[in-house]
Design an enzyme around this catalytic site. Structure first.
Site, PDB file in Angstrom:
ATOM      1  N   THR A  40       0.678  -1.187  -0.115  1.00  0.00           N
ATOM      2  CA  THR A  40       0.093  -0.068   0.004  1.00  0.00           C
ATOM      3  C   THR A  40       0.729   1.258  -0.020  1.00  0.00           C
ATOM      4  O   THR A  40       1.969   1.191  -0.010  1.00  0.00           O
ATOM      5  CB  THR A  40      -0.909   0.211   1.295  1.00  0.00           C
ATOM      6  N   ASP A  41       0.258   2.318  -0.100  1.00  0.00           N
ATOM      7  CA  ASP A  41       1.086   3.690  -0.281  1.00  0.00           C
ATOM      8  C   ASP A  41      -0.029   4.511   0.717  1.00  0.00           C
ATOM      9  O   ASP A  41      -0.828   4.218   1.057  1.00  0.00           O
ATOM     10  CB  ASP A  41       1.433   4.349  -1.668  1.00  0.00           C
ATOM     11  N   ALA A  42       0.802   6.180   0.598  1.00  0.00           N
ATOM     12  CA  ALA A  42       0.080   6.963   1.673  1.00  0.00           C
ATOM     13  C   ALA A  42      -1.486   7.173   1.097  1.00  0.00           C
ATOM     14  O   ALA A  42      -1.816   8.428   1.881  1.00  0.00           O
ATOM     15  CB  ALA A  42       0.944   8.081   1.537  1.00  0.00           C
ATOM     16  N   GLY A  80      -3.539   5.167   0.939  1.00  0.00           N
ATOM     17  CA  GLY A  80      -4.361   4.234   1.574  1.00  0.00           C
ATOM     18  C   GLY A  80      -4.697   2.949   0.627  1.00  0.00           C
ATOM     19  O   GLY A  80      -5.364   1.992   1.141  1.00  0.00           O
TER      20      GLY A  80
END
Lengths: 169, 169, 169, 169
Positions: free
Chosen positions: D53-55, D57
């Site tokens: 995942t990344d920032a 979400g």
């Protein structure tokens, strides 16, 4: 004769430091602004990480979209407003499509250049183009298509100032 | 008064370029050698990639070993012989153990500094230490323990010249 | 003598789906042993991805913390409440420290088992232990130390029901 | 009406292994549908890792080429000869191009299905197609184009038996 532009951007580096190292002595700032030009391109240089290679001994292909994102990130920062600032304002460039064509492999520890340009600076849709090279040798080229969205990930249009910003080049 | 060392190393950067960009104009070379010092440390600066963050909004913890490796790679290059050259000579530093203690989170687009030093420059075992910072704020610290091996991954001892090299600092 | 339990957990699989499919060909059962032990252990089986290897031809060491996280994630789900549910309740296990000791390399396409256990089920601090194996051969072992935090990343204590849950084994 | 086939393939799983384990609790069967179709398709099910995942979400877009490779890897194994075996025979499928179109985001801990098929089973060029879904919802679709090469990365043609194998479906 073309003028020789210096490059604007954050430079990332490494070096041996003595125990008496003083942070104030280090300057990673590189000053240069390129203005009067209809077709801008940003340049990101990076060194290939061991973790980016695979058992074929070359850079794994899924690394290239990460490098393209790095290039796009530098492009926007250089344009005047970083993507982190875009996000803070509730504006996202959601990735809608990526395409990468691989031409020549890259290897551990090589210096690689990512050239990013803006192919389509739309209000709802933004397309970036990339050329990834090693000292003039083309390693890969690609595009990423983005849809403009808000913090809720719903489609929205770019604010006027950002549209002006990306259409300026 | 301490002397202000320049930093030796490859610098990675980004910048907007005009259509008339001439590669010959770009110079990422930074020359500096730090010699007379018993405790050397290398400095690697990097910009946090979006791909390195996770759903908590911060850099994922498994990214730090990758940064440590990047720091170690710069350290060896700055010492005089890159790890790519070590490998070409049939000498590997196989990772035997890693430890990372996380102190403060890093976020997308931040500039992060990796300070690498050599804690144990042995003939069969080499230990590196790392401090990862953002402008003086400690983000994480760690160590990596390596065993010296050949291209066949079997244990061997360091060649004398490499041992001399790493024991010099 | 222990009974041969089937394993509870999420199973991930792949298969060709022709019309003429023959179920008798299936032979990928996950094997597991339950030792005479009061402590619970979860078992996660995964297949090594090409992207997880590096130019040494083996799995890159920074992959192991990702596998450990996968194991920990399965452990909590099997315990009765997934970490996604923890997060939805505003409870996070922030990674405070990781340690990995590498014993034997893993390679592309191998089936690897991650055995996760709970070493310290505290109210403010939770420690997991991991053994990563390939058919009984130890590849790596490690630990991850976590601090309990809220959605704001500030320290908090575990809710009573989650504390009861993790202290149950 | 199609028969309900079990799936052939490698199954990856996790589970708590207490003494008091109750097999009746097992309920993580992989479901699959076989459509009335002459073309084969492989199905790989995976659980989204936190590290993927990344920032924003959601799963970072550069994760999808890794999943596609996982699907392709399962496809070839199910066909009868794993890509690890291809490599051992000196036959490589070098990635020449990837395209991914993103339709809906995936999130941590979700179960995702990768459906892989062979679009072009050529002697010198092989094209795979992918549909990535979550319980019937299309998350992304893509293609990967490969050139056949030897261990020296030079172009070659597929051995006859492998050509027969991939042209069989």
């Amino acid at each position: 004769m073309c003028p020789q532009p210096r490059i604007r951007g954050a430079f990332f580096g490494g070096g041996l430091l003595p125990i008496s190292y003083q942070p104030s002595a280090v300057s990673y700032q590189v000053r240069a602004r390129v203005v009067d030009n209809p077709n801008m391109e940003s340049l990101t240089e990076l060194r290939v990480r061991y973790a980016e290679t695979d058992a074929m001994g070359i850079v794994h292909h899924a690394t290239y979209p990460v490098w393209m994102e790095l290039g796009r990130s530098d492009f926007l920062r250089e344009l005047g407003q970083s993507y982190a600032e875009w996000e803070a304002r509730g504006v996202r460039l959601v990735v809608n499509e990526i395409r990468v064509r691989f031409r020549s492999p890259a290897r551990y520890d090589e210096l690689v250049q990512v050239r990013t340009s803006l192919l389509e600076p739309g209000r709802r849709r933004v397309v970036f183009g990339y050329r990834i090279e090693r000292d003039g040798v083309l390693l890969a080229e690609g595009e990423s298509v983005h849809l403009v969205a808000g913090s809720d990930n719903r489609a929205r249009v770019l604010p006027d100032d950002l549209l002006t910003l990306i259409q300026r080049p």
